[in-house]
Scaffold this motif. Structure first.
Motif, PDB file in Angstrom:
ATOM      1  N   VAL A  43       0.865  -1.351  -0.028  1.00 12.90           N
ATOM      2  CA  VAL A  43      -0.037  -0.158  -0.066  1.00 12.90           C
ATOM      3  C   VAL A  43       0.816   1.150   0.071  1.00 12.90           C
ATOM      4  CG1 VAL A  43      -1.767   1.338   1.485  1.00 12.90           C
ATOM      5  CG2 VAL A  43      -2.224  -0.974   1.065  1.00 12.90           C
ATOM      6  N   ARG A  44       1.920   1.243   0.847  1.00 22.11           N
ATOM      7  CA  ARG A  44       2.847   2.389   0.717  1.00 22.11           C
ATOM      8  C   ARG A  44       3.473   2.612  -0.364  1.00 22.11           C
ATOM      9  NH1 ARG A  44       3.113   1.016   6.575  1.00 22.11           N
ATOM     10  NH2 ARG A  44       4.975  -0.337   6.495  1.00 22.11           N
ATOM     11  N   LEU A  45       3.864   1.389  -1.193  1.00 19.47           N
ATOM     12  CA  LEU A  45       4.488   1.668  -2.328  1.00 19.47           C
ATOM     13  C   LEU A  45       3.351   2.238  -3.374  1.00 19.47           C
ATOM     14  CD1 LEU A  45       6.687  -1.558  -2.902  1.00 19.47           C
ATOM     15  CD2 LEU A  45       7.446   0.598  -2.712  1.00 19.47           C
ATOM     16  N   ARG A  46       2.333   1.840  -3.490  1.00 16.83           N
ATOM     17  CA  ARG A  46       1.222   2.346  -4.290  1.00 16.83           C
ATOM     18  C   ARG A  46       1.049   3.946  -4.091  1.00 16.83           C
ATOM     19  NH1 ARG A  46      -3.848  -0.780  -4.500  1.00 16.83           N
ATOM     20  NH2 ARG A  46      -4.296   0.599  -6.112  1.00 16.83           N
ATOM     21  N   LEU A  47       1.143   4.154  -3.033  1.00 17.30           N
ATOM     22  CA  LEU A  47       0.785   5.419  -2.342  1.00 17.30           C
ATOM     23  C   LEU A  47       2.035   6.474  -2.913  1.00 17.30           C
ATOM     24  CD1 LEU A  47      -0.804   5.164   1.153  1.00 17.30           C
ATOM     25  CD2 LEU A  47      -1.951   6.037  -0.978  1.00 17.30           C
ATOM     26  N   ALA A  55       1.752  15.598 -11.399  1.00 14.58           N
ATOM     27  CA  ALA A  55       2.641  16.637 -11.816  1.00 14.58           C
ATOM     28  C   ALA A  55       3.119  17.336 -10.566  1.00 14.58           C
ATOM     29  CB  ALA A  55       1.653  17.749 -12.513  1.00 14.58           C
ATOM     30  N   GLY A  56       4.582  17.700 -10.554  1.00 13.51           N
ATOM     31  CA  GLY A  56       5.195  18.372  -9.467  1.00 13.51           C
ATOM     32  C   GLY A  56       5.640  17.183  -8.384  1.00 13.51           C
ATOM     33  N   GLN A  57       5.144  15.888  -8.509  1.00 11.60           N
ATOM     34  CA  GLN A  57       5.416  14.974  -7.560  1.00 11.60           C
ATOM     35  C   GLN A  57       4.529  15.258  -6.361  1.00 11.60           C
ATOM     36  OE1 GLN A  57       9.557  14.246  -7.378  1.00 11.60           O
ATOM     37  NE2 GLN A  57       9.174  12.480  -9.136  1.00 11.60           N
ATOM     38  N   GLU A  58       3.506  15.873  -6.605  1.00 13.97           N
ATOM     39  CA  GLU A  58       2.597  16.350  -5.184  1.00 13.97           C
ATOM     40  C   GLU A  58       1.095  15.774  -5.604  1.00 13.97           C
ATOM     41  OE1 GLU A  58       2.925  20.372  -3.109  1.00 13.97           O
ATOM     42  OE2 GLU A  58       1.490  20.638  -4.941  1.00 13.97           O
ATOM     43  N   ALA A  59       0.506  15.405  -4.380  1.00 18.31           N
ATOM     44  CA  ALA A  59      -0.877  15.282  -4.526  1.00 18.31           C
ATOM     45  C   ALA A  59      -1.593  15.456  -3.188  1.00 18.31           C
ATOM     46  CB  ALA A  59      -1.170  13.508  -4.674  1.00 18.31           C
ATOM     47  N   CYS A  60      -2.980  15.791  -3.233  1.00 21.31           N
ATOM     48  CA  CYS A  60      -3.653  16.073  -2.313  1.00 21.31           C
ATOM     49  C   CYS A  60      -4.273  14.577  -1.583  1.00 21.31           C
ATOM     50  CB  CYS A  60      -5.013  16.788  -2.443  1.00 21.31           C
ATOM     51  SG  CYS A  60      -6.168  17.123  -1.228  1.00 21.31           S
ATOM     52  N   VAL A  61      -4.260  14.769  -0.141  1.00 17.10           N
ATOM     53  CA  VAL A  61      -4.575  13.360   0.364  1.00 17.10           C
ATOM     54  C   VAL A  61      -6.066  12.990  -0.040  1.00 17.10           C
ATOM     55  CG1 VAL A  61      -5.642  14.275   2.472  1.00 17.10           C
ATOM     56  CG2 VAL A  61      -4.660  12.139   2.442  1.00 17.10           C
ATOM     57  N   CYS A  62      -6.847  13.942  -0.499  1.00 13.85           N
ATOM     58  CA  CYS A  62      -8.128  13.628  -1.023  1.00 13.85           C
ATOM     59  C   CYS A  62      -8.238  12.701  -2.365  1.00 13.85           C
ATOM     60  CB  CYS A  62      -9.114  14.869  -1.121  1.00 13.85           C
ATOM     61  SG  CYS A  62      -8.430  15.827  -2.236  1.00 13.85           S
ATOM     62  N   ASP A  63      -7.018  12.865  -3.033  1.00 12.87           N
ATOM     63  CA  ASP A  63      -6.835  12.488  -4.490  1.00 12.87           C
ATOM     64  C   ASP A  63      -6.195  10.796  -4.165  1.00 12.87           C
ATOM     65  OD1 ASP A  63      -8.209  14.354  -5.855  1.00 12.87           O
ATOM     66  OD2 ASP A  63      -6.075  15.393  -5.904  1.00 12.87           O
ATOM     67  N   LEU A  64      -5.760  10.628  -3.092  1.00 14.37           N
ATOM     68  CA  LEU A  64      -4.797   9.131  -2.878  1.00 14.37           C
ATOM     69  C   LEU A  64      -5.616   7.923  -2.349  1.00 14.37           C
ATOM     70  CD1 LEU A  64      -1.783  10.796  -1.217  1.00 14.37           C
ATOM     71  CD2 LEU A  64      -1.948  10.167  -3.498  1.00 14.37           C
ATOM     72  N   SER A  65      -6.969   8.244  -2.276  1.00 18.99           N
ATOM     73  CA  SER A  65      -7.862   7.140  -1.903  1.00 18.99           C
ATOM     74  C   SER A  65      -8.433   6.372  -3.204  1.00 18.99           C
ATOM     75  CB  SER A  65      -8.991   7.612  -0.731  1.00 18.99           C
ATOM     76  OG  SER A  65      -9.766   8.357  -1.483  1.00 18.99           O
ATOM     77  N   GLU A  66      -8.410   7.047  -4.279  1.00 20.21           N
ATOM     78  CA  GLU A  66      -8.990   6.409  -5.426  1.00 20.21           C
ATOM     79  C   GLU A  66      -8.144   5.227  -5.845  1.00 20.21           C
ATOM     80  OE1 GLU A  66      -8.489   9.566  -8.580  1.00 20.21           O
ATOM     81  OE2 GLU A  66      -9.469  11.046  -7.155  1.00 20.21           O
ATOM     82  N   GLY A  67      -8.748   4.164  -5.843  1.00 20.03           N
ATOM     83  CA  GLY A  67      -8.205   2.947  -6.346  1.00 20.03           C
ATOM     84  C   GLY A  67      -7.636   2.074  -5.283  1.00 20.03           C
ATOM     85  N   ILE A  68      -7.602   2.624  -4.039  1.00 20.54           N
ATOM     86  CA  ILE A  68      -7.128   2.027  -2.976  1.00 20.54           C
ATOM     87  C   ILE A  68      -8.201   1.618  -2.049  1.00 20.54           C
ATOM     88  CG2 ILE A  68      -5.716   1.844  -0.934  1.00 20.54           C
ATOM     89  CD1 ILE A  68      -3.583   3.715  -2.640  1.00 20.54           C
ATOM     90  N   ASP A  69      -8.493   0.240  -1.771  1.00 20.83           N
ATOM     91  CA  ASP A  69      -9.768  -0.075  -1.102  1.00 20.83           C
ATOM     92  C   ASP A  69      -9.454  -0.040   0.526  1.00 20.83           C
ATOM     93  OD1 ASP A  69     -12.474  -0.587  -0.656  1.00 20.83           O
ATOM     94  OD2 ASP A  69     -11.881  -2.863  -0.695  1.00 20.83           O
ATOM     95  N   LEU A  70      -8.986   1.119   1.006  1.00 24.62           N
ATOM     96  CA  LEU A  70      -8.944   1.474   2.392  1.00 24.62           C
ATOM     97  C   LEU A  70      -9.672   2.455   3.072  1.00 24.62           C
ATOM     98  CD1 LEU A  70      -4.997   0.636   2.418  1.00 24.62           C
ATOM     99  CD2 LEU A  70      -6.755  -0.814   3.396  1.00 24.62           C
ATOM    100  N   THR A  71      -9.883   2.629   4.423  1.00 26.81           N
ATOM    101  CA  THR A  71     -10.501   3.981   4.925  1.00 26.81           C
ATOM    102  C   THR A  71      -9.382   4.932   4.939  1.00 26.81           C
ATOM    103  OG1 THR A  71      -9.742   3.155   7.087  1.00 26.81           O
ATOM    104  CG2 THR A  71     -11.646   2.478   6.460  1.00 26.81           C
ATOM    105  N   GLN A  72      -9.871   6.156   4.964  1.00 21.74           N
ATOM    106  CA  GLN A  72      -9.065   7.366   5.062  1.00 21.74           C
ATOM    107  C   GLN A  72      -8.199   7.362   6.308  1.00 21.74           C
ATOM    108  OE1 GLN A  72      -8.728   9.689   2.601  1.00 21.74           O
ATOM    109  NE2 GLN A  72      -7.164  10.264   3.494  1.00 21.74           N
TER     110      GLN A  72
END
Length: 125
Positions: A43-47, A55-72
């Motif tokens: 999971v950490r590798l995927r994140l 872009a910019g090697q940056e992401a909002c935490v709200c975008d990272l849950s897409e496709g990962i079947d885990l709770t926030q």
């Protein structure tokens, strides 16, 4: 042939290969081991990959849950582990947290894994 009649063959001393770079010190190895432990979870590798792929090697935490079947909260825990390992930096913007890859951390891992012969961790490239 009895043991007393075996020929004695002189053995030359080992003449080790020359160093092409300094090997890791004990403290550096311990520090890197904690980074590799952080990366040992799929999971950490995927994140990390999801953040590095943006872009910019940056992401909002709200975008990272897409496709990962885990709770926030579970995703946030994994991001915290990556941050504590020095692989990510975070910044709060309003109500969201943004995560950024630390390029120097990835470069350091790359330097440890790369060897002069063009192989990575014993696997031909």
């Amino acid at each position: 042939m009895s043991k007393s009649k075996l020929p004695i063959v002189p053995v030359q001393a080992c003449s080790g290969s020359p160093l092409v770079r300094e090997p890791l010190t004990g403290s550096a190895a311990a520090e890197l081991a904690s980074v590799f432990r952080a990366l040992s979870d799929p999971v950490r590798l995927r994140l990390l990959s999801a953040i590095a792929s943006r872009a910019g090697q940056e992401a909002c935490v709200c975008d990272l849950s897409e496709g990962i079947d885990l709770t926030q909260p579970t995703i946030s825990h994994h991001l915290k582990v990556l941050r504590e390992a020095g692989l990510l930096e975070s910044e709060r913007r309003a109500s969201w947290v943004y995560y950024r890859v630390v390029p120097e951390a990835l470069q350091r891992l790359s330097n440890v894994l790369l060897v002069e012969s063009g192989t990575v961790a014993g696997v031909a490239s």
